[in-house]
Design an enzyme around this catalytic site. Structure first.
Site, PDB file in Angstrom:
ATOM      1  N   ASP A 202      -9.977   3.752   1.903  1.00  0.00           N
ATOM      2  CA  ASP A 202     -10.217   3.135   3.223  1.00  0.00           C
ATOM      3  C   ASP A 202     -11.032   4.055   4.137  1.00  0.00           C
ATOM      4  O   ASP A 202     -11.947   3.604   4.831  1.00  0.00           O
ATOM      5  CB  ASP A 202      -8.884   2.795   3.907  1.00  0.00           C
ATOM      6  CG  ASP A 202      -8.341   1.443   3.467  1.00  0.00           C
ATOM      7  OD1 ASP A 202      -9.126   0.618   2.954  1.00  0.00           O
ATOM      8  OD2 ASP A 202      -7.134   1.216   3.636  1.00  0.00           O
TER       9      ASP A 202
ATOM     10  N   LYS B 210       0.817  -1.223   0.000  1.00  0.00           N
ATOM     11  CA  LYS B 210       0.000   0.000   0.000  1.00  0.00           C
ATOM     12  C   LYS B 210       0.852   1.276   0.000  1.00  0.00           C
ATOM     13  O   LYS B 210       0.435   2.285  -0.543  1.00  0.00           O
ATOM     14  CB  LYS B 210      -0.926   0.015   1.224  1.00  0.00           C
ATOM     15  CG  LYS B 210      -2.144  -0.892   1.085  1.00  0.00           C
ATOM     16  CD  LYS B 210      -3.001  -0.799   2.349  1.00  0.00           C
ATOM     17  CE  LYS B 210      -4.412  -1.245   2.102  1.00  0.00           C
ATOM     18  NZ  LYS B 210      -5.279  -0.982   3.254  1.00  0.00           N
TER      19      LYS B 210
HETATM   20  P1  NAP Z   1      -0.299  -2.009  11.214  1.00  0.00           P
HETATM   21  O1  NAP Z   1       0.112  -0.836  10.405  1.00  0.00           O
HETATM   22  O2  NAP Z   1       0.616  -3.180  11.331  1.00  0.00           O
HETATM   23  O3  NAP Z   1      -0.643  -1.472  12.711  1.00  0.00           O
HETATM   24  C1  NAP Z   1      -0.938  -2.369  13.738  1.00  0.00           C
HETATM   25  C2  NAP Z   1      -1.443  -1.616  14.953  1.00  0.00           C
HETATM   26  O4  NAP Z   1      -1.788  -2.583  15.965  1.00  0.00           O
HETATM   27  C3  NAP Z   1      -0.405  -0.683  15.586  1.00  0.00           C
HETATM   28  O5  NAP Z   1      -1.062   0.420  16.161  1.00  0.00           O
HETATM   29  C4  NAP Z   1       0.212  -1.589  16.653  1.00  0.00           C
HETATM   30  O6  NAP Z   1       0.806  -0.887  17.718  1.00  0.00           O
HETATM   31  C5  NAP Z   1      -1.020  -2.304  17.144  1.00  0.00           C
HETATM   32  N1  NAP Z   1      -0.659  -3.558  17.830  1.00  0.00           N
HETATM   33  C6  NAP Z   1      -0.227  -4.719  17.266  1.00  0.00           C
HETATM   34  N2  NAP Z   1       0.022  -5.648  18.230  1.00  0.00           N
HETATM   35  C7  NAP Z   1      -0.250  -5.045  19.425  1.00  0.00           C
HETATM   36  C8  NAP Z   1      -0.186  -5.471  20.777  1.00  0.00           C
HETATM   37  N3  NAP Z   1       0.205  -6.714  21.103  1.00  0.00           N
HETATM   38  N4  NAP Z   1      -0.555  -4.595  21.758  1.00  0.00           N
HETATM   39  C9  NAP Z   1      -0.953  -3.337  21.447  1.00  0.00           C
HETATM   40  N5  NAP Z   1      -1.032  -2.873  20.162  1.00  0.00           N
HETATM   41  C10 NAP Z   1      -0.684  -3.712  19.163  1.00  0.00           C
HETATM   42  O7  NAP Z   1      -1.668  -2.633  10.688  1.00  0.00           O
HETATM   43  P2  NAP Z   1      -2.879  -1.862   9.939  1.00  0.00           P
HETATM   44  O8  NAP Z   1      -2.697  -1.983   8.474  1.00  0.00           O
HETATM   45  O9  NAP Z   1      -3.024  -0.518  10.551  1.00  0.00           O
HETATM   46  O10 NAP Z   1      -4.122  -2.810  10.319  1.00  0.00           O
HETATM   47  C11 NAP Z   1      -4.607  -2.875  11.637  1.00  0.00           C
HETATM   48  C12 NAP Z   1      -5.860  -3.755  11.706  1.00  0.00           C
HETATM   49  O11 NAP Z   1      -6.915  -3.167  10.932  1.00  0.00           O
HETATM   50  C13 NAP Z   1      -5.655  -5.168  11.131  1.00  0.00           C
HETATM   51  O12 NAP Z   1      -6.343  -6.081  11.965  1.00  0.00           O
HETATM   52  C14 NAP Z   1      -6.314  -5.098   9.773  1.00  0.00           C
HETATM   53  O13 NAP Z   1      -6.802  -6.367   9.349  1.00  0.00           O
HETATM   54  C15 NAP Z   1      -7.459  -4.144  10.062  1.00  0.00           C
HETATM   55  N6  NAP Z   1      -7.951  -3.454   8.852  1.00  0.00           N
HETATM   56  C16 NAP Z   1      -9.256  -3.627   8.508  1.00  0.00           C
HETATM   57  C17 NAP Z   1      -9.776  -2.975   7.398  1.00  0.00           C
HETATM   58  C18 NAP Z   1     -11.229  -3.158   7.045  1.00  0.00           C
HETATM   59  O14 NAP Z   1     -11.604  -2.893   5.901  1.00  0.00           O
HETATM   60  N7  NAP Z   1     -12.068  -3.556   7.981  1.00  0.00           N
HETATM   61  C19 NAP Z   1      -8.944  -2.153   6.617  1.00  0.00           C
HETATM   62  C20 NAP Z   1      -7.596  -1.989   6.996  1.00  0.00           C
HETATM   63  C21 NAP Z   1      -7.115  -2.661   8.126  1.00  0.00           C
HETATM   64  P3  NAP Z   1       2.391  -0.573  17.705  1.00  0.00           P
HETATM   65  O15 NAP Z   1       2.542   0.665  16.874  1.00  0.00           O
HETATM   66  O16 NAP Z   1       2.724  -0.365  19.134  1.00  0.00           O
HETATM   67  O17 NAP Z   1       3.075  -1.771  17.100  1.00  0.00           O
END
Ligand code: NAP
Length: 277
Positions: free
Chosen positions: A107, A70
């Protein structure tokens, strides 16, 4: 012989087998009787640019982009929409007739449309929003919440620095809240969103206390595997209006489908069922 070209589209990522987008677009193509195909493509990063450049010549009208590309497609695109620039990532590419690549990010649009459809009386201006997480998805959520007039966004992330970076990028309507204190800033929120991966199948559970939530608050989880996360279950027990994350996935696909196949599809129960099947 007809010179009508059948439009091709798809989704590029690596891995890609888990993607629900082919089911979604396939459902709409069948439902509206439109000519076209939508395929999943697992492309290695070193082949990404050359593949994208060839696609318009092969009959592709555009593609969705998912993890891990992305951000990297932004440097390949010839034009980038304002919202994709602001977010720093693209999920939808449109191939122009001359082969130029236009990058957009839908998004935030999908997030807002999901809330509007699933919680019709949601008023984002009625109070602060609390956003858990500061990763890629959070940027789109923050940009779109600011766009619809949320007065204040309280952002909280395990890694505080990432939340502070968001504040730097998006300005002083954002306030950063310590991850361990986030449970204390929920009681006057109109909107609460989990953008972390906590609660997703295979990931740790979301454990921040939610007993400060007041009834009526609109609470959304971006995680949609499972559909009913613990985060949403606890919020529902507090009397909140809960909205699951599947709707965002469906709504973010609408602008791309419309541009590629020439018809604006509807997101309804049948769409959800087709994707969940
Ligand atoms: P990302 O960039 O990898 O960010 C992950 C986030 O989760 C960060 O804020 C991270 O915090 C936090 N995190 C991960 N493990 C953690 C833990 N053990 N304790 C506390 N915080 C934790 O991922 P993303 O692309 O933003 O996606 C995040 C979620 O949204 C995923 O589940 C994805 O499937 C979902 N999503 C859904 C849609 C939809 O259409 N519904 C669209 C996009 C994404 P740190 O910064 O501290 O690591």
């Amino acid at each position: 012989m007809s010179d009508i070209k059948i439009p091709l589209a798809g989704v590029i990522g690596s891995p890609i087998a888990h993607s629900r987008s082919p089911r979604l677009h396939g459902h709409w193509l069948r439902k509206y009787g439109l000519p076209g195909f939508y395929v999943p493509m697992d492309i290695a990063s070193e082949d990404l640019e050359v593949s994208l450049r060839q696609m318009p010549r092969m009959g592709f009208v555009g593609v969705n982009i998912t993890i891990p590309y992305k951000e990297s497609v932004m440097a390949i695109a010839d034009q980038v929409s304002d919202r994709a620039t602001l977010i720093g990532a693209a999920n939808t590419l449109i191939f122009r007739k001359d082969g130029r690549i236009h990058a957009d990010n839908t998004d935030g649009y999908g997030f807002i449309e999901n809330l509007r459809q699933s919680a019709p009386n949601w008023d984002p201006t009625a109070g602060p929003a609390v956003v858990f997480g500061a990763g890629g998805a959070a940027r789109a959520i923050v940009a779109s919440l600011l766009d619809v007039g949320v007065p204040e966004i309280r952002i909280t992330n395990r890694t505080r620095l990432r939340a502070e970076k968001l504040r730097e990028d998006f300005g002083n309507r954002l306030t950063v809240v310590e991850w361990v204190k986030a449970g204390n800033v929920l009681d006057d929120a109109a909107t609460v969103v989990n953008t972390t991966s906590l609660g997703m199948v295979g990931k740790p559970e979301f454990r921040v206390p939610l007993d400060g939530l007041r009834p009526g608050t609109v609470v959304n989880d971006l995680v949609y595997t499972p559909l009913e996360t613990r985060f949403l279950r606890v919020a529902a027990e507090q009397g909140c209006q809960v909205v699951d994350g599947l709707g965002m996935l469906l709504h973010q696909a609408v602008p791309g489908f419309e541009r590629w196949f020439g018809f604006r599809p509807e997101v309804d129960e049948a769409t959800r069922a087709a994707v969940l099947r």
